[in-house]
Design a protein around this motif. Structure first.
Motif, PDB file in Angstrom:
ATOM      1  N   GLU B  16      -3.815 -14.530  -0.581  1.00 25.92           N
ATOM      2  CA  GLU B  16      -3.602 -15.522   0.254  1.00 25.92           C
ATOM      3  C   GLU B  16      -2.442 -15.328   1.483  1.00 25.92           C
ATOM      4  O   GLU B  16      -2.279 -16.037   2.356  1.00 25.92           O
ATOM      5  N   LYS B  17      -1.859 -14.155   0.938  1.00 28.58           N
ATOM      6  CA  LYS B  17      -0.622 -13.859   2.056  1.00 28.58           C
ATOM      7  C   LYS B  17      -1.043 -12.934   3.245  1.00 28.58           C
ATOM      8  O   LYS B  17      -0.279 -12.532   3.824  1.00 28.58           O
ATOM      9  N   LEU B  18      -2.323 -12.660   2.888  1.00 30.31           N
ATOM     10  CA  LEU B  18      -2.838 -11.762   3.992  1.00 30.31           C
ATOM     11  C   LEU B  18      -3.133 -12.095   5.302  1.00 30.31           C
ATOM     12  O   LEU B  18      -3.405 -13.335   5.150  1.00 30.31           O
ATOM     13  N   PRO B  19      -2.790 -11.281   6.357  1.00 36.21           N
ATOM     14  CA  PRO B  19      -3.235 -12.122   7.757  1.00 36.21           C
ATOM     15  C   PRO B  19      -4.760 -12.098   7.648  1.00 36.21           C
ATOM     16  O   PRO B  19      -5.691 -11.131   6.976  1.00 36.21           O
ATOM     17  N   THR B  20      -5.342 -12.910   8.559  1.00 42.88           N
ATOM     18  CA  THR B  20      -6.825 -13.234   8.758  1.00 42.88           C
ATOM     19  C   THR B  20      -7.689 -11.827   9.025  1.00 42.88           C
ATOM     20  O   THR B  20      -8.613 -11.457   8.544  1.00 42.88           O
ATOM     21  N   CYS B  21      -6.673 -11.116  10.014  1.00 42.08           N
ATOM     22  CA  CYS B  21      -7.219 -10.023  10.393  1.00 42.08           C
ATOM     23  C   CYS B  21      -6.302  -8.721  10.217  1.00 42.08           C
ATOM     24  O   CYS B  21      -5.371  -8.872  10.685  1.00 42.08           O
ATOM     25  N   LEU B  22      -6.852  -7.716  10.485  1.00 43.73           N
ATOM     26  CA  LEU B  22      -6.143  -6.419  10.168  1.00 43.73           C
ATOM     27  C   LEU B  22      -6.747  -5.588  11.337  1.00 43.73           C
ATOM     28  O   LEU B  22      -7.836  -4.744  10.794  1.00 43.73           O
ATOM     29  N   PRO B  23      -6.449  -5.536  12.584  1.00 41.56           N
ATOM     30  CA  PRO B  23      -7.118  -5.003  13.609  1.00 41.56           C
ATOM     31  C   PRO B  23      -6.847  -3.441  13.485  1.00 41.56           C
ATOM     32  O   PRO B  23      -8.011  -2.711  13.721  1.00 41.56           O
ATOM     33  N   GLN B  24      -6.015  -2.635  12.955  1.00 38.56           N
ATOM     34  CA  GLN B  24      -6.035  -1.492  12.776  1.00 38.56           C
ATOM     35  C   GLN B  24      -6.412  -0.974  11.560  1.00 38.56           C
ATOM     36  O   GLN B  24      -6.294  -1.241  10.511  1.00 38.56           O
ATOM     37  N   LEU B  25      -7.207   0.134  11.750  1.00 41.67           N
ATOM     38  CA  LEU B  25      -7.901   0.783  10.389  1.00 41.67           C
ATOM     39  C   LEU B  25      -6.809   1.158   9.204  1.00 41.67           C
ATOM     40  O   LEU B  25      -6.840   0.899   8.211  1.00 41.67           O
ATOM     41  N   GLU B  26      -5.812   1.903   9.785  1.00 44.31           N
ATOM     42  CA  GLU B  26      -4.529   2.516   9.106  1.00 44.31           C
ATOM     43  C   GLU B  26      -4.031   1.044   8.058  1.00 44.31           C
ATOM     44  O   GLU B  26      -3.788   1.111   6.980  1.00 44.31           O
ATOM     45  N   ASP B  27      -3.930  -0.014   8.839  1.00 44.49           N
ATOM     46  CA  ASP B  27      -3.453  -1.222   8.212  1.00 44.49           C
ATOM     47  C   ASP B  27      -4.113  -1.674   7.120  1.00 44.49           C
ATOM     48  O   ASP B  27      -3.885  -2.081   6.066  1.00 44.49           O
ATOM     49  N   ARG B  28      -5.631  -1.678   7.408  1.00 44.81           N
ATOM     50  CA  ARG B  28      -6.387  -2.046   6.429  1.00 44.81           C
ATOM     51  C   ARG B  28      -6.430  -1.195   4.871  1.00 44.81           C
ATOM     52  O   ARG B  28      -6.220  -1.594   4.111  1.00 44.81           O
ATOM     53  N   MET B  29      -6.379   0.365   5.332  1.00 46.40           N
ATOM     54  CA  MET B  29      -6.139   1.278   4.190  1.00 46.40           C
ATOM     55  C   MET B  29      -5.045   1.120   3.569  1.00 46.40           C
ATOM     56  O   MET B  29      -4.812   1.104   2.245  1.00 46.40           O
ATOM     57  N   GLU B  30      -3.756   0.706   4.255  1.00 43.53           N
ATOM     58  CA  GLU B  30      -2.479   0.942   3.500  1.00 43.53           C
ATOM     59  C   GLU B  30      -2.489  -0.653   2.747  1.00 43.53           C
ATOM     60  O   GLU B  30      -2.364  -0.622   1.591  1.00 43.53           O
ATOM     61  N   THR B  31      -3.106  -1.484   3.115  1.00 42.32           N
ATOM     62  CA  THR B  31      -3.351  -2.778   2.114  1.00 42.32           C
ATOM     63  C   THR B  31      -4.080  -2.538   1.092  1.00 42.32           C
ATOM     64  O   THR B  31      -3.822  -2.992  -0.262  1.00 42.32           O
ATOM     65  N   ILE B  32      -5.344  -1.694   1.177  1.00 44.90           N
ATOM     66  CA  ILE B  32      -6.097  -1.437  -0.127  1.00 44.90           C
ATOM     67  C   ILE B  32      -5.359  -0.568  -1.007  1.00 44.90           C
ATOM     68  O   ILE B  32      -5.458  -0.782  -2.226  1.00 44.90           O
ATOM     69  N   ILE B  33      -4.601   0.374  -0.460  1.00 45.76           N
ATOM     70  CA  ILE B  33      -3.911   1.377  -1.289  1.00 45.76           C
ATOM     71  C   ILE B  33      -2.799   0.704  -2.056  1.00 45.76           C
ATOM     72  O   ILE B  33      -2.497   0.880  -3.287  1.00 45.76           O
ATOM     73  N   ARG B  34      -2.285  -0.495  -1.416  1.00 42.84           N
ATOM     74  CA  ARG B  34      -1.176  -1.431  -2.151  1.00 42.84           C
ATOM     75  C   ARG B  34      -1.742  -1.902  -3.235  1.00 42.84           C
ATOM     76  O   ARG B  34      -1.277  -2.138  -4.187  1.00 42.84           O
ATOM     77  N   PHE B  35      -2.975  -2.747  -3.153  1.00 44.00           N
ATOM     78  CA  PHE B  35      -3.857  -3.172  -4.103  1.00 44.00           C
ATOM     79  C   PHE B  35      -4.059  -2.168  -5.287  1.00 44.00           C
ATOM     80  O   PHE B  35      -4.012  -2.841  -6.396  1.00 44.00           O
ATOM     81  N   ALA B  36      -4.470  -1.000  -4.866  1.00 46.64           N
ATOM     82  CA  ALA B  36      -4.692  -0.150  -5.794  1.00 46.64           C
ATOM     83  C   ALA B  36      -3.660   0.255  -6.835  1.00 46.64           C
ATOM     84  O   ALA B  36      -3.861   0.257  -7.953  1.00 46.64           O
ATOM     85  N   ARG B  37      -2.551   0.251  -6.021  1.00 43.01           N
ATOM     86  CA  ARG B  37      -1.039   0.666  -6.925  1.00 43.01           C
ATOM     87  C   ARG B  37      -0.780  -0.436  -7.799  1.00 43.01           C
ATOM     88  O   ARG B  37      -0.718  -0.302  -9.090  1.00 43.01           O
ATOM     89  N   SER B  38      -0.945  -1.781  -7.092  1.00 40.59           N
ATOM     90  CA  SER B  38      -0.486  -2.873  -7.976  1.00 40.59           C
ATOM     91  C   SER B  38      -1.494  -3.053  -9.346  1.00 40.59           C
ATOM     92  O   SER B  38      -1.032  -3.402 -10.332  1.00 40.59           O
ATOM     93  N   ASN B  39      -2.648  -2.643  -9.199  1.00 36.09           N
ATOM     94  CA  ASN B  39      -3.615  -2.917 -10.142  1.00 36.09           C
ATOM     95  C   ASN B  39      -3.322  -2.083 -11.439  1.00 36.09           C
ATOM     96  O   ASN B  39      -3.764  -2.508 -12.457  1.00 36.09           O
ATOM     97  N   PHE B  40      -3.031  -0.993 -11.282  1.00 36.69           N
ATOM     98  CA  PHE B  40      -2.722  -0.125 -12.443  1.00 36.69           C
ATOM     99  C   PHE B  40      -1.198  -0.550 -12.817  1.00 36.69           C
ATOM    100  O   PHE B  40      -0.896  -0.440 -14.085  1.00 36.69           O
ATOM    101  N   GLU B  41      -0.390  -0.879 -12.073  1.00 33.77           N
ATOM    102  CA  GLU B  41       0.967  -1.181 -12.304  1.00 33.77           C
ATOM    103  C   GLU B  41       1.049  -2.433 -13.416  1.00 33.77           C
ATOM    104  O   GLU B  41       1.764  -2.595 -14.243  1.00 33.77           O
ATOM    105  N   TYR B  42       0.204  -3.588 -12.692  1.00 35.56           N
ATOM    106  CA  TYR B  42       0.197  -4.766 -13.646  1.00 35.56           C
ATOM    107  C   TYR B  42      -0.975  -4.591 -14.790  1.00 35.56           C
ATOM    108  O   TYR B  42      -1.206  -5.482 -15.519  1.00 35.56           O
ATOM    109  N   GLU B  43      -1.388  -3.472 -15.062  1.00 33.56           N
ATOM    110  CA  GLU B  43      -2.294  -3.068 -15.851  1.00 33.56           C
ATOM    111  C   GLU B  43      -3.405  -4.101 -15.963  1.00 33.56           C
ATOM    112  O   GLU B  43      -4.040  -4.660 -17.088  1.00 33.56           O
ATOM    113  N   THR B  44      -4.097  -4.374 -14.814  1.00 33.93           N
ATOM    114  CA  THR B  44      -5.010  -5.223 -14.676  1.00 33.93           C
ATOM    115  C   THR B  44      -6.403  -4.571 -14.309  1.00 33.93           C
ATOM    116  O   THR B  44      -7.564  -5.124 -13.936  1.00 33.93           O
ATOM    117  N   GLY B  45      -6.381  -2.922 -14.591  1.00 36.00           N
ATOM    118  CA  GLY B  45      -7.524  -2.232 -14.159  1.00 36.00           C
ATOM    119  C   GLY B  45      -7.096  -0.745 -13.637  1.00 36.00           C
ATOM    120  O   GLY B  45      -5.706  -0.502 -13.581  1.00 36.00           O
TER     121      GLY B  45
END
Lengths: 197, 197
Positions: B16-45
């Motif tokens: 819900e906090k993400l911008p509607t668009c991430l025009p830069q490819l690096e920003d898309r990847m940075e977002t995905i890497i953040r979700f990946a890190r949080s996923n194991f930190e929260y122990e949800t996968g």
């Protein structure tokens, strides 16, 4: 923020009528081919079905059918559905976790590239299929995708048995009926950039 | 006779906090890497995340994270989850059906054999990943499975672009943190018959 894959109601009803165990491999495959035929006849998905069985006793653990079009999900192939339902029923993400039971996946056609890749993760120990990938592609026009050229030995290396050609002619009959029915063959994209670029 | 894969509540809130668009490819990847890190930190996968974006505008269509252990489903890899959620949101089993929009899958590591096979079926037109399969396997100990040796050209033949190495070092950092955390590395079976046979 969730998605759900469900079996059509006729599959649920037909599963209730199945015997607890199907000791003979041919009976397992005949059952799967029957589900595959009914699935396109009832227009509840493509002509594919799969089941997870206890390899030794033939106990029926789960039945899956192709649900791509009705569930709007390109990964809802029969194998993925059957494996997912078996894992849910047995409450484990690894069907190979208990070394005293070998689970067997029975399918009416050779798994596609995706389902092949799903098998090692699933803990399945034995894969049995009827029609070959070539037969499926030639009869139906489905593209089975870029499967590993040595896919059988790649599974065997990981301790997964592969048995092919069980009731292949019966399975091909279903594919011929499907091809004659004029129902849609949804495929992976044939390639080429979209028209706007 | 149904199964369901759902995102953890923190992913729903973060989306819900993400911008509607991430025009830069690096920003898309940075977002995905953040979700990946949080996923194991929260122990949800596991330490994997993926997103489906409109390649041209960067519009965020869906975010998926690995849900294998919590959902007891060996096919609930981040890529399958992201593609399934995108298809549900857009109400199509084929993300390539509208030739005027190219959908892009962004992942923090090279897709495994299963997810590779799922891509052609999905209608995705562009795959971008960070860490290589070798890096994932060496750092984490995950077995990435028997992917097709020419997997990149097999996708390209089908009109699917492949971009590798985007923010690979950042992605590897997450895998190193995961490896140091001592969380379970669930794997496809290493092989060998079960002890009872």
């Amino acid at each position: 923020m969730q998605y759900q894959i469900e079996l059509p109601s006729w599959v649920v009803k037909d599963c209730e009528k199945l015997p607890t165990c199907l000791p003979q491999l041919e009976d397992r495959m005949e059952t799967i081919i029957r589900f595959a035929r009914s699935n396109f006849e009832y227009e509840t998905g493509g002509p594919f079905a799969a089941g997870v069985f206890d390899k030794t006793t033939g106990r029926v653990v789960s039945i899956g059918v192709n649900r791509v079009v009705p569930c709007l999900n390109s990964s809802a192939h029969a194998e993925i559905v059957a494996i997912s339902l078996a894992q849910q029923k047995l409450q484990t993400f690894d069907l190979g976790a208990d070394p005293s039971i070998e689970y067997q996946l029975v399918v009416n056609g050779r798994p596609c590239a995706m389902c092949f890749g799903a098998i090692p993760w699933s803990g399945i120990r034995s894969v049995v299929y009827a029609a070959s990938g070539e037969q499926i592609e030639q009869i139906t026009g489905f593209d089975e995708g870029p499967i590993h050229p040595q896919w059988q030995s790649e599974l065997q290396k990981r301790g997964i048995e592969v048995v092919d050609g069980v009731l292949a002619e019966q399975a091909c009959d279903v594919f011929r009926q499907f091809a004659a029915s004029g129902q849609p063959v949804y495929n992976s994209r044939a390639g080429g950039p979209p028209s706007s670029s």
